[in-house]
Design a protein around this motif. Sequence first.
Motif, mmCIF file in Angstrom:
data_model
loop_
_atom_site.group_PDB
_atom_site.id
_atom_site.type_symbol
_atom_site.label_atom_id
_atom_site.label_comp_id
_atom_site.label_asym_id
_atom_site.label_seq_id
_atom_site.Cartn_x
_atom_site.Cartn_y
_atom_site.Cartn_z
ATOM 1 N N THR A 38 0.854 -1.179 0.000
ATOM 2 C CA THR A 38 0.000 0.000 0.000
ATOM 3 C C THR A 38 0.892 1.231 0.000
ATOM 4 O O THR A 38 1.873 1.287 0.736
ATOM 5 N N LEU A 39 0.555 2.185 -0.859
ATOM 6 C CA LEU A 39 1.288 3.453 -0.915
ATOM 7 C C LEU A 39 0.548 4.456 -0.040
ATOM 8 O O LEU A 39 -0.662 4.653 -0.208
ATOM 9 N N VAL A 40 1.269 5.074 0.900
ATOM 10 C CA VAL A 40 0.651 5.992 1.847
ATOM 11 C C VAL A 40 1.370 7.342 1.822
ATOM 12 O O VAL A 40 2.398 7.500 1.172
ATOM 13 N N ASN A 41 0.802 8.292 2.553
ATOM 14 C CA ASN A 41 1.379 9.638 2.672
ATOM 15 C C ASN A 41 1.473 10.347 1.324
ATOM 16 O O ASN A 41 2.429 11.081 1.055
ATOM 17 N N VAL A 42 0.470 10.121 0.471
ATOM 18 C CA VAL A 42 0.405 10.795 -0.821
ATOM 19 C C VAL A 42 -1.067 10.901 -1.217
ATOM 20 O O VAL A 42 -1.855 9.988 -0.959
ATOM 21 N N GLU A 43 -1.430 12.028 -1.830
ATOM 22 C CA GLU A 43 -2.777 12.153 -2.366
ATOM 23 C C GLU A 43 -2.890 11.229 -3.569
ATOM 24 O O GLU A 43 -1.987 11.228 -4.422
ATOM 25 N N PRO A 44 -3.974 10.457 -3.669
ATOM 26 C CA PRO A 44 -4.087 9.509 -4.790
ATOM 27 C C PRO A 44 -3.875 10.155 -6.156
ATOM 28 O O PRO A 44 -3.256 9.542 -7.037
ATOM 29 N N GLU A 45 -4.307 11.409 -6.348
ATOM 30 C CA GLU A 45 -4.147 12.036 -7.666
ATOM 31 C C GLU A 45 -2.697 12.423 -7.973
ATOM 32 O O GLU A 45 -2.375 12.778 -9.105
ATOM 33 N N ARG A 46 -1.822 12.338 -6.980
ATOM 34 C CA ARG A 46 -0.402 12.651 -7.201
ATOM 35 C C ARG A 46 0.450 11.404 -7.457
ATOM 36 O O ARG A 46 1.652 11.503 -7.674
ATOM 37 N N VAL A 47 -0.193 10.256 -7.436
ATOM 38 C CA VAL A 47 0.554 9.012 -7.643
ATOM 39 C C VAL A 47 0.884 8.848 -9.121
ATOM 40 O O VAL A 47 0.023 9.046 -9.984
ATOM 41 N N ARG A 48 2.154 8.527 -9.416
ATOM 42 C CA ARG A 48 2.611 8.335 -10.790
ATOM 43 C C ARG A 48 3.468 7.081 -10.894
ATOM 44 O O ARG A 48 4.346 6.856 -10.063
#
Length: 138
Positions: free
Chosen positions: A100-110
Amino acid sequence: MPEYSGPIPVPTPETRPFWDAAKRRELSLPRCRACGTLHYFPRGVCPGCLSSDLAWERVSGRGTLHTFTIVHRGQKGFPVPTPYVLAIVELAEGPRMMTTLVNVEPERVRIGMPVAVLFRDVSDTIALPLFEPAASAS
Ligand SMILES: [Zn+2]
């Protein structure tokens, strides 16, 4: 300990060293002594050559985001808050981990973004390895 509502992993003989390392804030994976393959997930035999001669090795905990999806509707029996970023991270050492990727807004995930491991205690004995954006993959 932060509130956690999801399932708690139950270590097996094959995965116990992984969970013990995670509790120490270390990411550790099995490497095959016969062919050198480093692999995830932990299992009793090497996925490359089927040898059971494995040794545990600490890895950097750094990597890049290989792919991801944003989960808006949780799976039955997996009661964690949504949305969350379900990710496959390619570790700097090569193996890919579902996490799980955390500490990031989902729309900023690349895809391709550098990430680093962090650990979240979910019981007295289990810490989950999660990932978060990192400044660089080096
Ligand atoms: Zn092997």
